[in-house]
Design a protein around this motif. Structure first.
Motif, PDB file in Angstrom:
ATOM      1  N   UNK A 378     -15.106  27.831  19.594  1.00 20.90           N
ATOM      2  CA  UNK A 378     -15.525  27.473  21.148  1.00 20.90           C
ATOM      3  C   UNK A 378     -14.822  26.895  22.040  1.00 20.90           C
ATOM      4  N   UNK A 379     -14.065  25.432  20.702  1.00 25.60           N
ATOM      5  CA  UNK A 379     -13.223  24.229  21.428  1.00 25.60           C
ATOM      6  C   UNK A 379     -11.597  25.053  21.970  1.00 25.60           C
ATOM      7  N   UNK A 380     -11.746  25.793  20.666  1.00 24.47           N
ATOM      8  CA  UNK A 380     -10.045  26.538  20.395  1.00 24.47           C
ATOM      9  C   UNK A 380      -9.889  27.476  22.616  1.00 24.47           C
ATOM     10  N   UNK A 381     -10.969  28.095  22.787  1.00 25.30           N
ATOM     11  CA  UNK A 381     -11.276  28.657  23.873  1.00 25.30           C
ATOM     12  C   UNK A 381     -11.242  28.187  25.447  1.00 25.30           C
ATOM     13  N   UNK A 382     -11.774  26.723  25.026  1.00 29.08           N
ATOM     14  CA  UNK A 382     -12.886  25.735  26.258  1.00 29.08           C
ATOM     15  C   UNK A 382     -11.700  26.019  26.676  1.00 29.08           C
ATOM     16  N   UNK A 383     -10.283  25.429  26.930  1.00 28.91           N
ATOM     17  CA  UNK A 383      -9.240  25.434  28.502  1.00 28.91           C
ATOM     18  C   UNK A 383      -9.145  26.530  29.489  1.00 28.91           C
ATOM     19  N   UNK A 384      -9.397  28.218  28.357  1.00 23.76           N
ATOM     20  CA  UNK A 384      -9.316  28.831  29.070  1.00 23.76           C
ATOM     21  C   UNK A 384     -11.027  29.430  30.278  1.00 23.76           C
ATOM     22  N   UNK A 385     -11.745  29.568  29.287  1.00 18.99           N
ATOM     23  CA  UNK A 385     -13.434  30.101  29.707  1.00 18.99           C
ATOM     24  C   UNK A 385     -13.701  29.130  29.873  1.00 18.99           C
ATOM     25  N   UNK A 386     -13.586  27.819  30.151  1.00 17.23           N
ATOM     26  CA  UNK A 386     -14.245  26.634  30.645  1.00 17.23           C
ATOM     27  C   UNK A 386     -14.000  26.379  31.573  1.00 17.23           C
ATOM     28  N   UNK A 387     -12.338  27.012  32.576  1.00 14.94           N
ATOM     29  CA  UNK A 387     -12.411  26.186  33.854  1.00 14.94           C
ATOM     30  C   UNK A 387     -12.791  27.229  35.088  1.00 14.94           C
TER      31      UNK A 387
END
Length: 393
Positions: A378-387
């Motif tokens: 989840x941390x790895x994709x946070x910059x993408x999915x959490x935007x």
């Protein structure tokens, strides 16, 4: 209220039209094809896409036709080993505030198209191929193939990877050929054996190839996509290909993935292309959006997501009078350049380092991925999915 011209009636162009109209302007969308329609098959939509779709007023319509995926599954394509899983259910949705889904491109497009047709401020013009533009201090004049001239206070180039607007604005020639060939097929789910109907986006990674599949169309169809890192040098787009040729390109597939590949019918092939990131997105009252600005390989599953983000942020910056459009377009470009460039380069890196390694490199990749916890993923994709597309004005 200013009239804005959008070149290109694809996903990015229609999303831009909706966003601009919702922020107070008239919009005319010029589409070169004789009808407004979207070709293609499956598309993955992460939570950042749904934040954008909700801002455009079409999030509920897209959700209604989407398949809500339980997990992203990364498999070793030769051994059949499950290397890692990223769950997409309660904990994921709690963290990112939205689901991760897959849809048919046509379903996403139809939701945008219906909303544009229902918007009084949006005019849709098909059979209008844009060939160039000229501008003054106060307006842009767009020229089409038949000699028509359309004027507006701004021009948004949403005309894809081979954008005419980009050719004039950036002048960087033909797209970069990746050397990767993709084969795509969509089949009715009724033809898929029960034991292969998984509610997951499943990727089988092999030496210089990978194979991915997932349900689309509300679960009525299975989308298949198989890629070879074969050094292709010529652009190919949607050409029919014999089933026997596709099956022969992936001799190393394990038993289960081979069963899935063999289900495919009516295969078509493309050679994947992208472009290098560029810093120039604007020319006075003209700006680029979506694939015209930042075409990317599909390995991060973010191409359409980025175009939707672009559209929302563009509309917010165009909440202004006609005199301020030029400076506002530059602010939009400044807001988007770094994020989309990162997505472009990450997509390339994923294709090379995650999807296609062989031998020791593949074993090292498996060791790294299998050691990661769900929280790590989840941390790895946070910059993408959490935007969330809320620009700093």
């Amino acid at each position: 209220m200013t009239r804005i011209v959008v070149a290109g009636g694809g996903i990015g162009g229609l999303a831009a039209a909706l966003s601009i109209a919702r922020n107070g302007h008239q919009v005319v969308v010029l589409e070169r094809q004789p009808t407004f329609e979207e070709l293609g098959a499956g598309i993955q939509l992460a939570p950042n896409a749904f934040r954008a779709l909700d801002s455009l007023g079409v999030g509920s319509a897209v959700r209604a036709s989407a398949v809500y995926i339980d997990e992203l599954r990364f498999m070793d394509g030769t051994t059949g080993e499950c290397v890692t899983r990223m769950p997409l259910t309660e904990a994921y949705r709690a963290r990112f505030g939205n689901p991760y889904t897959v849809v048919h491109r046509g379903d996403l497009y139809e939701a945008l198209l219906r909303a544009c047709r229902a918007a009084q401020q949006v005019e849709l013009v098909s059979g209008a191929e844009v060939t160039g533009y000229a501008q003054s201090m106060s307006q842009v004049t767009v020229r089409t193939q038949d000699g028509s001239l359309i004027t507006g206070g701004a021009l948004i180039g949403a005309d894809g990877i081979r954008s005419v607007i980009r050719a004039r604005l950036v002048g960087d020639g033909e797209p970069r050929v990746s050397g990767h060939t993709i084969y795509r097929s969509v089949i009715p789910m009724a033809k898929v054996p029960e034991d292969l109907r998984w509610n997951a986006v499943t990727l089988w990674a092999g030496p210089r190839w990978h194979f991915i599949h997932y349900a689309i169309g509300g679960g009525r169809y299975l989308n298949l996509a198989a890629v070879r890192d074969d050094g292709a040098t010529q652009i190919v787009s949607g050409e029919p290909v014999e089933r026997s040729q596709v099956l022969g390109e992936f001799p190393g597939l394990g038993r289960t993935s081979r069963r899935l590949l063999e289900l495919g019918q009516d295969w078509r092939t493309w050679v994947l292309c992208d472009r290098d990131p560029v810093s120039t997105w604007t020319d006075g009252r003209v700006a680029l959006l979506g694939d015209a600005a930042h075409p990317m390989l599909q390995y991060a599953a973010q191409g359409a997501c980025m175009a939707l983000e672009d559209a929302v942020i563009l509309g917010v910056f165009l909440d202004c009078d006609g005199e301020n459009i030029g400076p506002r377009l530059e602010k939009y470009a400044a807001e988007r350049r770094d994020r989309t460039a990162r997505a472009q380069l990450v997509a390339r890196e994923m294709g090379a380092r995650l999807y296609h390694p062989a031998g020791d490199e593949a074993r090292a990749r498996n060791a790294v991925l299998s050691s990661m916890s769900v929280a790590d993923l989840y941390d790895r994709v946070d910059w993408l999915h959490g935007f969330s597309p809320q620009p700093h004005r």
